[in-house]
Each structure stands twice: as structure tokens, then as C-alpha cells.
Design a protein around this motif. Structure first.
Motif, PDB file in Angstrom:
ATOM      1  N   GLU A 125       0.840  -1.181   0.000  1.00  0.00           N
ATOM      2  CA  GLU A 125       0.000   0.000   0.000  1.00  0.00           C
ATOM      3  C   GLU A 125       0.888   1.248   0.000  1.00  0.00           C
ATOM      4  N   GLN A 126       0.546   2.218  -0.797  1.00  0.00           N
ATOM      5  CA  GLN A 126       1.316   3.445  -1.063  1.00  0.00           C
ATOM      6  C   GLN A 126       2.510   3.186  -1.992  1.00  0.00           C
ATOM      7  N   GLY A 127       2.654   1.962  -2.476  1.00  0.00           N
ATOM      8  CA  GLY A 127       3.714   1.653  -3.417  1.00  0.00           C
ATOM      9  C   GLY A 127       3.399   2.162  -4.813  1.00  0.00           C
ATOM     10  N   VAL A 128       4.443   2.219  -5.664  1.00  0.00           N
ATOM     11  CA  VAL A 128       4.317   2.743  -7.031  1.00  0.00           C
ATOM     12  C   VAL A 128       4.494   1.614  -8.035  1.00  0.00           C
ATOM     13  N   LEU A 129       3.597   1.553  -9.010  1.00  0.00           N
ATOM     14  CA  LEU A 129       3.664   0.577 -10.102  1.00  0.00           C
ATOM     15  C   LEU A 129       3.817   1.326 -11.420  1.00  0.00           C
ATOM     16  N   ILE A 130       4.827   0.955 -12.189  1.00  0.00           N
ATOM     17  CA  ILE A 130       5.005   1.490 -13.538  1.00  0.00           C
ATOM     18  C   ILE A 130       4.629   0.397 -14.529  1.00  0.00           C
ATOM     19  N   TYR A 131       3.685   0.722 -15.414  1.00  0.00           N
ATOM     20  CA  TYR A 131       3.292  -0.192 -16.486  1.00  0.00           C
ATOM     21  C   TYR A 131       3.768   0.401 -17.796  1.00  0.00           C
ATOM     22  N   SER A 132       4.482  -0.395 -18.605  1.00  0.00           N
ATOM     23  CA  SER A 132       5.012   0.129 -19.863  1.00  0.00           C
ATOM     24  C   SER A 132       4.985  -0.945 -20.941  1.00  0.00           C
ATOM     25  N   THR A 133       4.957  -0.482 -22.186  1.00  0.00           N
ATOM     26  CA  THR A 133       5.074  -1.362 -23.353  1.00  0.00           C
ATOM     27  C   THR A 133       5.820  -0.606 -24.446  1.00  0.00           C
ATOM     28  N   CYS A 134       6.286  -1.344 -25.455  1.00  0.00           N
ATOM     29  CA  CYS A 134       6.864  -0.695 -26.643  1.00  0.00           C
ATOM     30  C   CYS A 134       5.891  -0.845 -27.807  1.00  0.00           C
ATOM     31  N   THR A 135       4.613  -0.620 -27.510  1.00  0.00           N
ATOM     32  CA  THR A 135       3.578  -0.738 -28.540  1.00  0.00           C
ATOM     33  C   THR A 135       2.673   0.473 -28.508  1.00  0.00           C
ATOM     34  N   LEU A 136       1.751   0.587 -29.466  1.00  0.00           N
ATOM     35  CA  LEU A 136       0.975   1.811 -29.664  1.00  0.00           C
ATOM     36  C   LEU A 136      -0.531   1.631 -29.476  1.00  0.00           C
ATOM     37  N   SER A 137      -1.056   0.424 -29.641  1.00  0.00           N
ATOM     38  CA  SER A 137      -2.503   0.205 -29.585  1.00  0.00           C
ATOM     39  C   SER A 137      -3.057   0.454 -28.186  1.00  0.00           C
ATOM     40  N   HIS A 138      -4.221   1.086 -28.126  1.00  0.00           N
ATOM     41  CA  HIS A 138      -4.853   1.380 -26.837  1.00  0.00           C
ATOM     42  C   HIS A 138      -5.193   0.116 -26.059  1.00  0.00           C
ATOM     43  N   GLU A 139      -5.508  -0.979 -26.770  1.00  0.00           N
ATOM     44  CA  GLU A 139      -5.891  -2.209 -26.071  1.00  0.00           C
ATOM     45  C   GLU A 139      -4.783  -2.705 -25.129  1.00  0.00           C
ATOM     46  N   GLU A 140      -3.529  -2.464 -25.511  1.00  0.00           N
ATOM     47  CA  GLU A 140      -2.404  -2.944 -24.716  1.00  0.00           C
ATOM     48  C   GLU A 140      -1.872  -1.883 -23.756  1.00  0.00           C
ATOM     49  N   ASN A 141      -2.419  -0.704 -23.816  1.00  0.00           N
ATOM     50  CA  ASN A 141      -1.891   0.410 -23.033  1.00  0.00           C
ATOM     51  C   ASN A 141      -2.955   1.018 -22.130  1.00  0.00           C
ATOM     52  N   GLN A 142      -3.640   2.061 -22.606  1.00  0.00           N
ATOM     53  CA  GLN A 142      -4.632   2.734 -21.787  1.00  0.00           C
ATOM     54  C   GLN A 142      -5.693   1.778 -21.246  1.00  0.00           C
ATOM     55  N   GLU A 143      -6.150   0.861 -22.104  1.00  0.00           N
ATOM     56  CA  GLU A 143      -7.242  -0.019 -21.674  1.00  0.00           C
ATOM     57  C   GLU A 143      -6.804  -0.995 -20.584  1.00  0.00           C
ATOM     58  N   VAL A 144      -5.535  -1.383 -20.579  1.00  0.00           N
ATOM     59  CA  VAL A 144      -5.032  -2.255 -19.514  1.00  0.00           C
ATOM     60  C   VAL A 144      -5.035  -1.503 -18.185  1.00  0.00           C
ATOM     61  N   CYS A 145      -4.635  -0.239 -18.210  1.00  0.00           N
ATOM     62  CA  CYS A 145      -4.622   0.570 -16.984  1.00  0.00           C
ATOM     63  C   CYS A 145      -6.043   0.829 -16.481  1.00  0.00           C
ATOM     64  N   HIS A 146      -6.966   1.093 -17.398  1.00  0.00           N
ATOM     65  CA  HIS A 146      -8.352   1.311 -16.986  1.00  0.00           C
ATOM     66  C   HIS A 146      -8.989   0.018 -16.480  1.00  0.00           C
ATOM     67  N   PHE A 147      -8.586  -1.107 -17.019  1.00  0.00           N
ATOM     68  CA  PHE A 147      -9.034  -2.395 -16.479  1.00  0.00           C
ATOM     69  C   PHE A 147      -8.638  -2.518 -15.010  1.00  0.00           C
ATOM     70  N   LEU A 148      -7.398  -2.157 -14.694  1.00  0.00           N
ATOM     71  CA  LEU A 148      -6.931  -2.243 -13.311  1.00  0.00           C
ATOM     72  C   LEU A 148      -7.741  -1.311 -12.414  1.00  0.00           C
ATOM     73  N   LYS A 149      -7.977  -0.108 -12.907  1.00  0.00           N
ATOM     74  CA  LYS A 149      -8.750   0.877 -12.136  1.00  0.00           C
ATOM     75  C   LYS A 149     -10.166   0.365 -11.873  1.00  0.00           C
ATOM     76  N   GLU A 150     -10.771  -0.236 -12.858  1.00  0.00           N
ATOM     77  CA  GLU A 150     -12.128  -0.762 -12.701  1.00  0.00           C
ATOM     78  C   GLU A 150     -12.153  -1.954 -11.754  1.00  0.00           C
ATOM     79  N   HIS A 151     -11.089  -2.761 -11.793  1.00  0.00           N
ATOM     80  CA  HIS A 151     -11.053  -3.972 -10.955  1.00  0.00           C
ATOM     81  C   HIS A 151     -10.844  -3.623  -9.484  1.00  0.00           C
ATOM     82  N   PHE A 152      -9.975  -2.635  -9.216  1.00  0.00           N
ATOM     83  CA  PHE A 152      -9.641  -2.306  -7.828  1.00  0.00           C
ATOM     84  C   PHE A 152     -10.251  -0.972  -7.372  1.00  0.00           C
ATOM     85  N   THR A 153     -11.062  -0.377  -8.203  1.00  0.00           N
ATOM     86  CA  THR A 153     -11.810   0.862  -7.923  1.00  0.00           C
ATOM     87  C   THR A 153     -10.962   1.894  -7.171  1.00  0.00           C
TER      88      THR A 153
END
Length: 481
Positions: free
Chosen positions: A238-266
Motif C-alpha cells: 500500500e502506497q507503493g508505485v507501479l510502472i506499467y510500460s510497453t513498446c507498442t501503440l494500440s490502446h488495447e495494450e496500453n490505456q485499456e489495460v490501466c483502466h481495467f486495473l482501475k475498474e477492478h480495484f476501484t
């Protein structure tokens, strides 16, 4: 200009649909046809940036600072004949060949996180080691960094890069990254997940990167990424930092993965804004504060970086795991004293930091924060092997290891032999060193080139037997100075 770069029509149509209005799509297409600028990162565990610049000037290397990484430079070597990967500076671990955008995730991590001697970090998909070595340097070889990769062969490459760069605070593991959330929940102060991806951003490095591009593959990869980021979030304190990164451009592998996490853990997920990471970061910043780097913005690879903080508790799934017996023991005080006396008498090396462990006749240094994790997970390699014991009674003794002496050799005051360029080349080619004008006692001697300890050998009459590990040998087209 490389007009043979493969850009499928379906890929172009998709990118045009998600492309920011403020940018020029034609500039993106043009950038995809240009070769990638080579870049390096100075390994500050072995050399200062100022001293490295002096070496670069001798080679007439032109260094241009990378704005998001103090240690990073684009490099121009118009007179270079030897490949950078076979230069002395690279072979000795003074620098790492790393694409500029690839330096972004670690810079983002340490923008929000300050490590100390007890910090515990996780690099969930670590091989071949560019970001792992960057993290270790930022940690100044202190604390503990768990570096994991699912591929056994890639873990071997990862270890070779740890050796070359003089890293001692890393433990290597070989698991599917989705086990960490259940096995080591709430264990890490910070985590980097540089996720496996479709590599759309690497077009400039590999003109055939898009050869097998298809939408179904992207959607399948995104499912894997979502499992990995969920596991990483469970493993984060708790209070830790997570960096998520890829070397790709599609939203499915980037923004949508982060929003999935936000929706799962609210309410447990906070998006951290990267707009102030470096001057010009706002050019690639999204509304959520993520960096979506198109190749033409900074004349680099395409990349995606998101920073998240865990602001609430999570309850990981229950799991049963079976661990084998831990194969290391603490040596006796007498044995520890004998080993450290050997290092001091032979090389003048004293004040060795780390916890000493023993396995059969081998001795290892472990990072101190590892103690809490030893009962919880199995390691492929832990800390660094520093010596082997041989013989019995009066004929017993110790033999040092390459990784120990290249790590602590800068403190040596005895038995150091300075090599010329030809001898140093022979060493990196795995050959014995001959035609010596120095007299040493029979036994081990440290080998130095340009005031950098590059390894050690064993004195045998008029030659020195080479002890360079096989995975570090380079057999052709090496440096000449």
C-alpha cells in the motif's frame, strides 16, 4: 530512409483512428521509415558521467543528452569501426546500449519513488536487463531488486548482463509473472511491469516488426497483460508505485489495460501524472497523465508509460505453493574470517558488505532485505557468488569469482596487473595472456585496463590463465583502444 519498412494497411488505418489531432499523421509515417538513433546509458555503478564523457571524447563519440534520463545519451559514431557492443566501454559494463524510450519507465519510477537500503523492488518481466540494470544503478546497488522472467534462456542473458554491469543487489527468478500477486502479496515498495506486447513501437529498429501484425493477436496479448498487471498490483505494498510500460501503440495494450486495473480495484488505484517528468513530456501526455510516445515526437521508438499508486488495501487470491529446501547456510565465524582474510591478504580488499551464505564449497553475498522473502519463493540465482573453497587441511584455499572481483576490485591494493590494449582484447576473447614483463606470485591476479578492473586470471609461469566467464567472451572485431 528505409522505404522497405513494412506497414500493413490495416495497421495504418487503425493508427489513424487513434492518432492525436494535435500531431501530424504524416510525420508519424515518415518517422517509421527512418532508422533509429542509437543510444547508450552510462552505468554509474562503475563510472561517473563526467569520466565517461572523457572516454567518449577520445573516441570522438558525439553525445546528445536524452531529456528524461540524466545518464542517457544519443550517440553518433561516424568514425566508429568496432560495433558499440564490442567496445571496451560496453564490455567492461561502463555503459549499456539501450534505446532512448526504453529509459522512460525507470525514470518515471524514480520520479515518484525514493529508494533506500531496505527498499524491495520487483522487475516483473526483466530480461534481457536494460531496465533492470538501470533500476539497480538508481538504487546504487542497495536494497533488493527481484528480477523475474518467464523464459529460462532469457534469464541466462539477464544474469550475464548483471555480471557485466557489476550488480550485487539482484535476485533472479523464473516464473510466469502472474504468480507474484498470490505468492508475494503486499511485498514490494515499487514494481516495474514492462509487459510483453505486440512491439508496434519498434518499427524503426525492425522493418519487419509488423510482418505478422493482426488485431486478434493484440487482443490476446492484452488479456495476458491484464493478468500481469493485476498480479503486480496485488504484490505491491500500500502506497507503493507501479510502472506499467510497453513498446507498442494500440490502446488495447496500453490505456485499456490501466483502466481495467482501475475498474477492478476501484478506489485503490491512483493514476499519477507524468506531464512533469521532463521538459517536453506534455507533448506525449494523455488526459490520464500517461505517456503515449509516438516515434516522431522525440525521434525515438514508440512507447507507452503509466505510473500508478496503490492507495488502498487489496486481498489476493489464496494459493498453495510448495518450496524446496533452501540450499544455503550461514558459514561459521571461523570460515567467514578465513575467507575475508584471504581477500585482504591477496588483494587488499576489506570491508565487504552483504550477508555471507554458503552452499557446499561455494560462498555467496546476499542483499540484507532478502531474509523476509527466503521462505516465500524459490530463486534461480540470489546475490553474487564470491568464492569457492578447494582442498582440505593445509592444502585448502579459496578461489575468487569474476563477478566479485569486478565488483569490489576497485578497492584492491595488491596483485593488480595493468594490461595494454592487445592484452585486454585477448582477455575478452577468452585467451590466456602471454609475454608478461611482470613478476607475480603463483595464484590469482587482478587484471586492469584503463584503470578499470575487467577480471582476473591465474599466474602460471610466463602466462596468465584466463578466468572470464564463457557467456562474456567476444571473439572478433573488438576495440583497439
Amino acid at each position: 530512409m528505409d522505404n522497405n519498412t513494412l506497414l500493413p494497411a490495416a495497421f495504418i488505418n487503425k493508427m489513424s483512428g487513434i492518432f492525436p489531432e494535435k500531431l501530424s499523421f504524416q510525420d508519424f509515417l515518415d518517422a517509421c521509415q527512418r532508422p533509429l538513433r542509437p543510444a547508450i546509458r552510462v552505468n554509474t555503478l562503475k563510472i561517473s558521467i563526467a569520466d565517461f564523457k572523457c572516454l567518449a571524447a577520445e573516441h570522438q563519440w558525439e553525445l546528445t543528452p536524452i531529456p528524461w534520463c540524466t545518464e542517457g545519451f544519443w550517440i553518433k559514431t561516424s568514425t566508429q569501426i568496432t560495433p558499440l557492443g564490442n567496445s571496451f566501454e560496453h564490455l567492461a559494463g561502463l555503459c549499456y546500449l539501450q534505446e532512448a524510450s526504453s529509459m522512460l519507465p525507470v525514470s518515471a519510477l524514480f520520479h515518484f519513488f525514493k529508494s533506500n537500503e531496505q527498499s524491495v523492488l520487483l522487475d516483473l518481466s526483466a530480461a534481457p536487463g536494460s531496465k533492470t540494470t538501470q533500476i539497480a544503478a538508481k538504487m546504487n546497488n542497495q536494497g533488493l531488486l527481484i528480477a523475474n522472467d518467464f523464459s529460462a534462456s532469457r534469464v541466462k542473458i539477464l544474469h550475464a548482463n548483471m555480471q557485466r554491469c557489476g550488480i550485487k543487489n539482484v535476485a533472479l527468478t523464473h516464473f510466469n509473472g502472474n504468480v507474484f500477486g498470490a505468492w508475494l502479496p503486499n511485498s514490494f515498495d515499487a514494481i516495474l511491469l514492462d509487459a510483453p506486447c505486440s512491439c508496434e513501437g519498434t518499427i524503426r529498429k525492425d522493418k519487419n516488426a509488423m510482418k505478422n501484425w493482426n488485431q486478434n493477436a493484440i487482443e490476446n496479448i492484452a488479456l495476458t497483460q491484464k493478468e500481469l498487471i493485476k498480479s503486480a498490483f496485488y504484490a505491491l505494498k500500500e502506497q507503493g508505485v507501479l510502472i506499467y510500460s510497453t513498446c507498442t501503440l494500440s490502446h488495447e495494450e496500453n490505456q485499456e489495460v490501466c483502466h481495467f486495473l482501475k475498474e477492478h480495484f476501484t478506489d485503490s488505484v491512483e493514476f499519477l501524472n507524468l506531464a512533469s517528468l521532463f521538459p517536453g513530456a506534455s507533448k506525449s501526455c494523455t488526459e490520464d497523465g500517461f505517456l503515449h510516445v509516438w516515434p516522431h515526437i522525440y525521434d525515438s521508438e514508440g512507447f507507452f508509460v503509466a505510473a500508478l499508486r496503490k492507495i488502498g488495501p487489496t486481498t489476493p487470491p489464496e494459493v498453495k505453493k510448495r518450496l524446496g529446501k533452501f540450499p544455503f547456510i550461514r558459514p561459521t565465524r571461523q570460515k567467514e574470517a578465513e575467507l575475508y582474510a584471504y581477500f585482504e591478504q591477496k588483494f587488499g580488499i576489506a570491508n565487504i558488505s552483504g550477508m555471507l551464505y554458503q552452499r557446499d564449497q561455494d560462498f555467496w553475498l546476499f542483499p540484507d532485505p532478502i531474509k523476509a522473502l527466503i521462505p516465500k519463493i524459490r530463486f534461480s540465482r540470489l546475490g553474487i557468488k564470491i568464492a569457492e573453497e578447494f582442498g582440505k587441511g593445509r592444502r585448502s584455499g579459496f578461489k575468487s569469482t569474476h563477478e566479485f572481483l569486478t565488483l569490489f576490485g576497485a578497492h584492491a591494493t595488491k596483485n593488480v596487473l595493468s594490461l595494454n590494449a592487445q592484452q585486454a582484447q585477448a582477455f575478452y576473447q577468452g585467451r590466456d595472456i602471454r609475454d608478461l614483463n611482470h613478476k607475480f606470485e603463483t595464484g590469482e591476479v587482478l587484471l586492469s585496463y584503463r584503470n578499470i578492473i575487467i577480471g582476473f586470471g591465474k599466474v602460471l609461469n610466463n602466462r596468465i590463465k584466463n578466468n572470464l566467464p564463457r557467456e562474456l567472451i567476444r571473439d572478433s572485431n573488438l576495440f583497439d583502444k
